[in-house]
Design an enzyme around this catalytic site. Structure first.
Site, PDB file in Angstrom:
ATOM      1  N   TRP A 117       0.831  -1.205   0.000  1.00  0.00           N
ATOM      2  CA  TRP A 117       0.000   0.000   0.000  1.00  0.00           C
ATOM      3  C   TRP A 117       0.857   1.242   0.000  1.00  0.00           C
ATOM      4  O   TRP A 117       0.566   2.226  -0.693  1.00  0.00           O
ATOM      5  CB  TRP A 117      -0.972   0.002   1.188  1.00  0.00           C
ATOM      6  N   ASP A 123      -1.468   6.964   6.310  1.00  0.00           N
ATOM      7  CA  ASP A 123      -2.516   6.018   5.934  1.00  0.00           C
ATOM      8  C   ASP A 123      -2.719   5.071   7.112  1.00  0.00           C
ATOM      9  O   ASP A 123      -1.880   4.232   7.392  1.00  0.00           O
ATOM     10  CB  ASP A 123      -2.063   5.244   4.682  1.00  0.00           C
ATOM     11  N   LYS A 130     -11.616  -1.783   7.165  1.00  0.00           N
ATOM     12  CA  LYS A 130     -10.729  -2.669   7.917  1.00  0.00           C
ATOM     13  C   LYS A 130     -11.123  -2.729   9.388  1.00  0.00           C
ATOM     14  O   LYS A 130     -11.084  -3.767   9.998  1.00  0.00           O
ATOM     15  CB  LYS A 130      -9.273  -2.201   7.792  1.00  0.00           C
TER      16      LYS A 130
HETATM   17  C1  PLP Z   1      -6.758  -1.910   2.366  1.00  0.00           C
HETATM   18  C2  PLP Z   1      -5.758  -0.834   2.439  1.00  0.00           C
HETATM   19  C3  PLP Z   1      -5.704   0.177   1.467  1.00  0.00           C
HETATM   20  C4  PLP Z   1      -6.625   0.218   0.272  1.00  0.00           C
HETATM   21  O1  PLP Z   1      -7.854   0.665   0.687  1.00  0.00           O
HETATM   22  P1  PLP Z   1      -9.070   0.929  -0.315  1.00  0.00           P
HETATM   23  O2  PLP Z   1     -10.046   1.569   0.606  1.00  0.00           O
HETATM   24  O3  PLP Z   1      -9.499  -0.412  -0.828  1.00  0.00           O
HETATM   25  O4  PLP Z   1      -8.600   1.823  -1.389  1.00  0.00           O
HETATM   26  C5  PLP Z   1      -4.767   1.180   1.629  1.00  0.00           C
HETATM   27  N1  PLP Z   1      -3.910   1.176   2.661  1.00  0.00           N
HETATM   28  C6  PLP Z   1      -3.928   0.215   3.607  1.00  0.00           C
HETATM   29  C7  PLP Z   1      -2.964   0.268   4.732  1.00  0.00           C
HETATM   30  C8  PLP Z   1      -4.853  -0.815   3.516  1.00  0.00           C
HETATM   31  O5  PLP Z   1      -4.879  -1.770   4.450  1.00  0.00           O
END
Ligand code: PLP
Length: 363
Positions: free
Chosen positions: A107, A175, A199
């Site tokens: 990511w 993030d 998540k």
């Molecule tokens: C799942 C995830 C993403 C992607 O997220 P989306 O909402 O599907 O775009 C980005 N960063 C991390 C750390 C993730 O776990």
């Protein structure tokens, strides 16, 4: 719960992922009949009084749980964390400026690639050459950076930043998709935090953004109105129709977190839960952890087996016994137990018991 399903299912899925059982029940009720209005939450106007109250409470709970200072805004956006990868750069990085990135996983590296069209991107450190098995430390953070971008928890590899670097005056963007609201955060140390809800907070469809207002309005380019953070601030995330139901469910989860004692209690709970599983991985002769011990994630516990030919057998055994979503990400294999906020300790103990039983059977 579906009464025709006899076996209890333990949901270790990485995302969309487990939510508190009470949140699922209340969400189902709201779909059938929201607050005894005789209407489903799915058919109410996003500008009506019922949903205005929901959005206000979701914002207030976010502010309260994260103890947000007044110069930070809470935005409800769409497009997932993947959209933040590029609109963060579009809003904050001019084409002659440089942003620093830490490359700690898939990511993080996608965030890096997404930022490149908007300015200079400097990767300060990377653990890619050792398949992202640790969080790099000891790298230099130039004072001239427009911002530093971090990924707090690497969902695919199972590493987590337990101590954030001191970036001085450089604003830190983070993030936090896979550990949002799993532990207290000193928000003042960040310029912006974002997280896809699916998540640890709610269903897929809403992306939470926390941003310090003074970072905005400093780039030269024209930003499309729907990609401009200032639109969402000005219109309180209601410039267009927001993802009503995901915001509602996320709000219910935040109520639950508050009832559980807030983020400090969550962190304690999550630490205790992860310890149960890591202890077994370290003690059981069949299994092993994949990443540096000091960087182990409390959210996504990744492990393999010493004899990798046994992995399909254990996978089948766990599945037969009601464990869902235990397989590692398709890019790494092995196993990944995602044990987010809502995962009860009893489900983790159940998995540990299966690991022991399987180990005994192998003699
Ligand atoms: C799942 C995830 C993403 C992607 O997220 P989306 O909402 O599907 O775009 C980005 N960063 C991390 C750390 C993730 O776990």
């Amino acid at each position: 719960m579906n009464p025709t399903v006899a076996m209890k299912i333990h949901n270790f899925s990485a995302g969309p992922a487990i939510l508190p059982a009470s949140v699922i029940r209340e969400s189902a009720q709201a779909v059938a009949n929201f607050n005894n209005s005789g209407l489903s939450i799915l058919e109410l106007s996003h500008r009506g009084p019922e949903l205005t109250a929901v959005f206000n409470e979701a914002t207030a709970l976010t502010r309260e749980l994260l103890q947000l200072p007044s110069d930070y805004e809470v935005l409800f956006m769409t497009g997932g964390a993947s959209t933040q990868f590029f609109i963060a750069a579009m809003n904050l990085l001019d084409k002659d400026e440089t942003a620093g990135y830490l490359d700690t996983g898939t990511w993080a590296s996608k965030a890096i690639e997404a930022a490149r069209p908007f300015g200079h991107v400097q990767v300060l450190a990377s653990s890619k050459s050792t398949t992202y098995d640790h969080i790099p430390t000891g790298y230099y953070i130039p004072k001239s950076l427009k911002y530093l971008h971090l990924t707090s928890n690497n969902t695919i590899y199972g590493t987590q930043i337990h101590e954030y670097p001191d970036a001085g005056q450089v604003p830190v963007l983070c993030d936090m998709s896979s550990d949002f609201m799993s532990r207290p955060v000193d928000v003042k140390r960040f310029g912006m935090i974002y997280a896809g809800a699916q998540k640890n907070l709610g269903p897929a469809g809403v992306t939470m953004v926390i941003i310090r207002k003074d970072l905005l309005g400093k780039v030269d380019r024209k930003i499309p109105v729907m990609l401009d953070y200032r639109t969402f601030i000005k219109e309180k995330s209601l410039y267009n129709t927001p993802p009503v139901f995901p915001i509602y469910v996320s709000m219910l989860t935040m109520r639950w977190i508050k009832e559980m004692g807030g983020l400090t209690a969550m962190a304690k709970h999550n630490e205790m839960k992860a310890n149960i599983l890591y202890k077994e991985i370290d003690a059981n002769p069949l299994f092993k952890g994949n990443v540096a011990v000091q960087d182990r994630s409390l959210m996504n516990v990744c492990f393999t087996m010493h004899d990798r030919s046994l992995e399909p057998k254990f996978a089948a055994f766990a599945k037969e016994n009601g464990c869902n979503g235990l397989e590692g990400h398709r890019s790494v294999g092995g196993f990944r137990a995602s044990i987010y906020n809502a995962m009860p300790p009893s489900s983790i103990q159940f998995l540990v018991d299966l690991m022991r039983e399987f180990s005994k059977k192998q003699g």
